[in-house]
Design a protein around this motif. Structure first.
Motif, PDB file in Angstrom:
ATOM      1  N   THR A  59      -7.064  -2.579  -4.685  1.00  0.00           N
ATOM      2  CA  THR A  59      -7.735  -3.055  -3.472  1.00  0.00           C
ATOM      3  C   THR A  59      -8.030  -1.981  -2.429  1.00  0.00           C
ATOM      4  O   THR A  59      -8.876  -2.176  -1.566  1.00  0.00           O
ATOM      5  CB  THR A  59      -6.917  -4.178  -2.810  1.00  0.00           C
ATOM      6  OG1 THR A  59      -5.599  -3.686  -2.561  1.00  0.00           O
ATOM      7  CG2 THR A  59      -6.851  -5.402  -3.703  1.00  0.00           C
ATOM      8  N   CYS A  60      -7.347  -0.825  -2.504  1.00  0.00           N
ATOM      9  CA  CYS A  60      -7.599   0.186  -1.470  1.00  0.00           C
ATOM     10  C   CYS A  60      -8.929   0.903  -1.692  1.00  0.00           C
ATOM     11  O   CYS A  60      -9.491   1.452  -0.744  1.00  0.00           O
ATOM     12  CB  CYS A  60      -6.449   1.184  -1.369  1.00  0.00           C
ATOM     13  SG  CYS A  60      -6.212   2.213  -2.821  1.00  0.00           S
ATOM     14  N   VAL A  61      -9.429   0.907  -2.925  1.00  0.00           N
ATOM     15  CA  VAL A  61     -10.677   1.644  -3.172  1.00  0.00           C
ATOM     16  C   VAL A  61     -11.754   0.837  -3.906  1.00  0.00           C
ATOM     17  O   VAL A  61     -12.947   1.079  -3.699  1.00  0.00           O
ATOM     18  CB  VAL A  61     -10.416   2.947  -3.975  1.00  0.00           C
ATOM     19  CG1 VAL A  61      -9.655   3.964  -3.144  1.00  0.00           C
ATOM     20  CG2 VAL A  61      -9.695   2.662  -5.280  1.00  0.00           C
ATOM     21  N   ILE A 116      -4.751   6.098  -6.468  1.00  0.00           N
ATOM     22  CA  ILE A 116      -4.091   6.862  -7.528  1.00  0.00           C
ATOM     23  C   ILE A 116      -2.682   6.391  -7.851  1.00  0.00           C
ATOM     24  O   ILE A 116      -2.089   6.864  -8.814  1.00  0.00           O
ATOM     25  CB  ILE A 116      -4.044   8.377  -7.218  1.00  0.00           C
ATOM     26  CG1 ILE A 116      -3.268   8.652  -5.931  1.00  0.00           C
ATOM     27  CG2 ILE A 116      -5.439   8.947  -7.133  1.00  0.00           C
ATOM     28  CD1 ILE A 116      -3.048  10.140  -5.677  1.00  0.00           C
ATOM     29  N   CYS A 117      -2.113   5.444  -7.068  1.00  0.00           N
ATOM     30  CA  CYS A 117      -0.721   5.080  -7.351  1.00  0.00           C
ATOM     31  C   CYS A 117      -0.555   3.668  -7.913  1.00  0.00           C
ATOM     32  O   CYS A 117       0.430   3.388  -8.586  1.00  0.00           O
ATOM     33  CB  CYS A 117       0.129   5.229  -6.093  1.00  0.00           C
ATOM     34  SG  CYS A 117      -0.091   3.896  -4.893  1.00  0.00           S
ATOM     35  N   GLY A 118      -1.474   2.777  -7.648  1.00  0.00           N
ATOM     36  CA  GLY A 118      -1.390   1.423  -8.200  1.00  0.00           C
ATOM     37  C   GLY A 118      -0.584   0.445  -7.371  1.00  0.00           C
ATOM     38  O   GLY A 118      -0.392  -0.699  -7.775  1.00  0.00           O
ATOM     39  N   ALA A 119      -0.107   0.850  -6.205  1.00  0.00           N
ATOM     40  CA  ALA A 119       0.732  -0.037  -5.392  1.00  0.00           C
ATOM     41  C   ALA A 119      -0.010  -1.285  -4.935  1.00  0.00           C
ATOM     42  O   ALA A 119       0.582  -2.335  -4.755  1.00  0.00           O
ATOM     43  CB  ALA A 119       1.255   0.720  -4.175  1.00  0.00           C
ATOM     44  N   CYS A 120      -1.313  -1.174  -4.724  1.00  0.00           N
ATOM     45  CA  CYS A 120      -2.069  -2.269  -4.090  1.00  0.00           C
ATOM     46  C   CYS A 120      -2.830  -3.120  -5.103  1.00  0.00           C
ATOM     47  O   CYS A 120      -3.740  -3.848  -4.724  1.00  0.00           O
ATOM     48  CB  CYS A 120      -3.047  -1.673  -3.082  1.00  0.00           C
ATOM     49  SG  CYS A 120      -4.296  -0.655  -3.893  1.00  0.00           S
ATOM     50  N   VAL A 121      -2.450  -3.023  -6.378  1.00  0.00           N
ATOM     51  CA  VAL A 121      -3.164  -3.777  -7.408  1.00  0.00           C
ATOM     52  C   VAL A 121      -2.924  -5.274  -7.233  1.00  0.00           C
ATOM     53  O   VAL A 121      -1.804  -5.721  -7.005  1.00  0.00           O
ATOM     54  CB  VAL A 121      -2.703  -3.336  -8.817  1.00  0.00           C
ATOM     55  CG1 VAL A 121      -3.290  -4.242  -9.892  1.00  0.00           C
ATOM     56  CG2 VAL A 121      -3.118  -1.894  -9.071  1.00  0.00           C
ATOM     57  N   VAL A 163       0.862  -1.192   0.000  1.00  0.00           N
ATOM     58  CA  VAL A 163       0.000   0.000   0.000  1.00  0.00           C
ATOM     59  C   VAL A 163       0.890   1.231   0.000  1.00  0.00           C
ATOM     60  O   VAL A 163       1.975   1.223   0.563  1.00  0.00           O
ATOM     61  CB  VAL A 163      -0.946   0.001   1.219  1.00  0.00           C
ATOM     62  CG1 VAL A 163      -0.184   0.001   2.514  1.00  0.00           C
ATOM     63  CG2 VAL A 163      -1.900   1.186   1.174  1.00  0.00           C
ATOM     64  N   ALA A 164       0.423   2.275  -0.700  1.00  0.00           N
ATOM     65  CA  ALA A 164       1.188   3.536  -0.699  1.00  0.00           C
ATOM     66  C   ALA A 164       0.251   4.715  -0.479  1.00  0.00           C
ATOM     67  O   ALA A 164       0.225   5.311   0.575  1.00  0.00           O
ATOM     68  CB  ALA A 164       1.967   3.692  -2.002  1.00  0.00           C
ATOM     69  N   CYS A 165      -0.564   5.054  -1.496  1.00  0.00           N
ATOM     70  CA  CYS A 165      -1.390   6.267  -1.374  1.00  0.00           C
ATOM     71  C   CYS A 165      -2.681   6.018  -0.604  1.00  0.00           C
ATOM     72  O   CYS A 165      -3.180   6.902   0.091  1.00  0.00           O
ATOM     73  CB  CYS A 165      -1.704   6.826  -2.758  1.00  0.00           C
ATOM     74  SG  CYS A 165      -2.865   5.807  -3.700  1.00  0.00           S
ATOM     75  N   GLY A 166      -3.246   4.835  -0.747  1.00  0.00           N
ATOM     76  CA  GLY A 166      -4.505   4.528  -0.070  1.00  0.00           C
ATOM     77  C   GLY A 166      -5.712   5.204  -0.676  1.00  0.00           C
ATOM     78  O   GLY A 166      -6.812   5.135  -0.140  1.00  0.00           O
ATOM     79  N   THR A 167      -5.533   5.855  -1.811  1.00  0.00           N
ATOM     80  CA  THR A 167      -6.641   6.595  -2.419  1.00  0.00           C
ATOM     81  C   THR A 167      -6.886   6.226  -3.880  1.00  0.00           C
ATOM     82  O   THR A 167      -7.573   6.947  -4.599  1.00  0.00           O
ATOM     83  CB  THR A 167      -6.390   8.116  -2.336  1.00  0.00           C
ATOM     84  OG1 THR A 167      -5.118   8.402  -2.932  1.00  0.00           O
ATOM     85  CG2 THR A 167      -6.403   8.604  -0.905  1.00  0.00           C
TER      86      THR A 167
HETATM   87  S1  FES Z   1      -2.374   2.162  -2.394  1.00  0.00           S
HETATM   88 FE1  FES Z   1      -2.244   3.541  -4.054  1.00  0.00          FE
HETATM   89  S2  FES Z   1      -3.758   2.780  -5.401  1.00  0.00           S
HETATM   90 FE2  FES Z   1      -4.021   1.590  -3.621  1.00  0.00          FE
END
Ligand code: FES
Length: 308
Positions: free
Chosen positions: A294-296, A261-266, A255-259
């Protein structure tokens, strides 16, 4: 809740920090042996407060000693820390780069940006110029009306590149774009959505927004999350995100942005339909329902099977 990081990243030093446009600063981070990247790539900046924010790389993809970011002041949060608290010589952790906004092949290009959204488009334009693909043009909408360092940089890229304080300039250029023009638009959600809505027939718009889209808080209804490789099932309650449910079950998803917009949690999807709420996946990936941010994003039905 267990929160795993994407990667440890690397520690970089702030080598320069200077204003370049309306409420926008240029941040140069120094390191060594930096990996090459392709235009459109971004890195995740881990600020001393622990906040993580994705920023597009705006410099030379082959530069192995420094990375250049452009950061717009948004009134608070990470941007305020960078504008007001970060100093030359400070160290920050940086993860990536990753590319969710790649430059594809096209017979002609139109680059449209608002504010710091120009960041990923600068290396794209330089790549297209170096490849001698014509015609291409760039419009940068910035409130400083074309008087800052960023505006001068845009103007130096080519005869059809300019900055303007009037958003109609971008819409006018879009209206004249012939069929098969690839439009790369980056900026606020409002800006890129307006560009996508106004695109003429036959013009393909690739967009990236630098603000988080409005998201609903977690799942609208409870559903079963099947972890195909683990052979486990996790229940996601209404109001809980898929990411939170996974972390509660001890599954280490980055996880990175949690919103969204970054794609870390794909994560890969192997069954079920996704209700997409992110701002990073491409239209084809959404339509195929084979990836979930997965974050949103959440399940459209009562069951979702993940490649975990
Ligand atoms: S943590 Fe950045 S898109 Fe989910």
């Amino acid at each position: 809740m267990t929160v795993a990081s994407i990667d440890a990243g690397r520690v970089m030093r702030v080598a320069a920090l200077r204003p370049v446009g309306d409420r926008t600063v240029e941040l140069i981070l120094a390191g060594s042996g930096l990996p090459r990247w392709a235009p459109g790539a971004h890195v995740d900046l881990v600020l001393p407060s622990g906040q993580v924010r994705p920023y597009s790389l705006a410099g030379d993809p082959d530069d192995a000693r420094s990375w250049r970011l452009l950061i717009a002041y948004s009134g608070g949060g990470a941007s305020a820390q960078i504008h007001h608290a970060l100093r030359v010589g400070d160290e920050v952790r940086v993860r990536g780069p990753r590319n969710l906004f790649p430059l594809g092949m096209a017979p002609r290009y139109l680059f449209l940006a608002s504010g710091a959204g120009i960041a990923p488009l600068l290396p794209m334009a330089r790549r297209v110029r170096a490849a001698r693909i014509h015609p291409w043009s760039m419009i940068h909408i910035d409130a400083d009306g074309g008087t800052g360092a960023l505006a001068a940089e845009v103007g130096s890229l080519g005869p059809d590149c300019r900055s303007s304080s009037d958003p109609a300039t971008a819409r006018d250029a879009l209206a004249l774009a012939p069929s098969r023009t690839a439009v790369y638009a980056c900026g606020s959600g409002r800006f890129v959505d307006a560009i996508a809505d106004a695109a003429p027939t036959g013009v393909e718009v690739h967009r990236q927004r630098f603000d988080a889209p409005p998201t609903e808080p977690g799942a609208a209804h409870p559903f079963e999350l099947e972890l195909a490789r683990r052979g486990e099932t996790v229940r996601v309650e209404a109001g809980t995100s898929v990411l939170t449910a996974l972390h509660r079950a001890g599954v280490p998803v980055p996880v990175a942005c949690g919103t969204g917009i970054c794609g870390a949690c794909v994560v890969g999807v192997v069954g079920g339909e996704v209700q997409h709420r992110d701002a990073v996946l491409r239209a084809a990936d959404r339509a195929a329902s084979r990836l979930i941010v997965t974050c949103v994003s959440t399940a459209a039905g009562d069951r979702l099977s993940l490649d975990l």
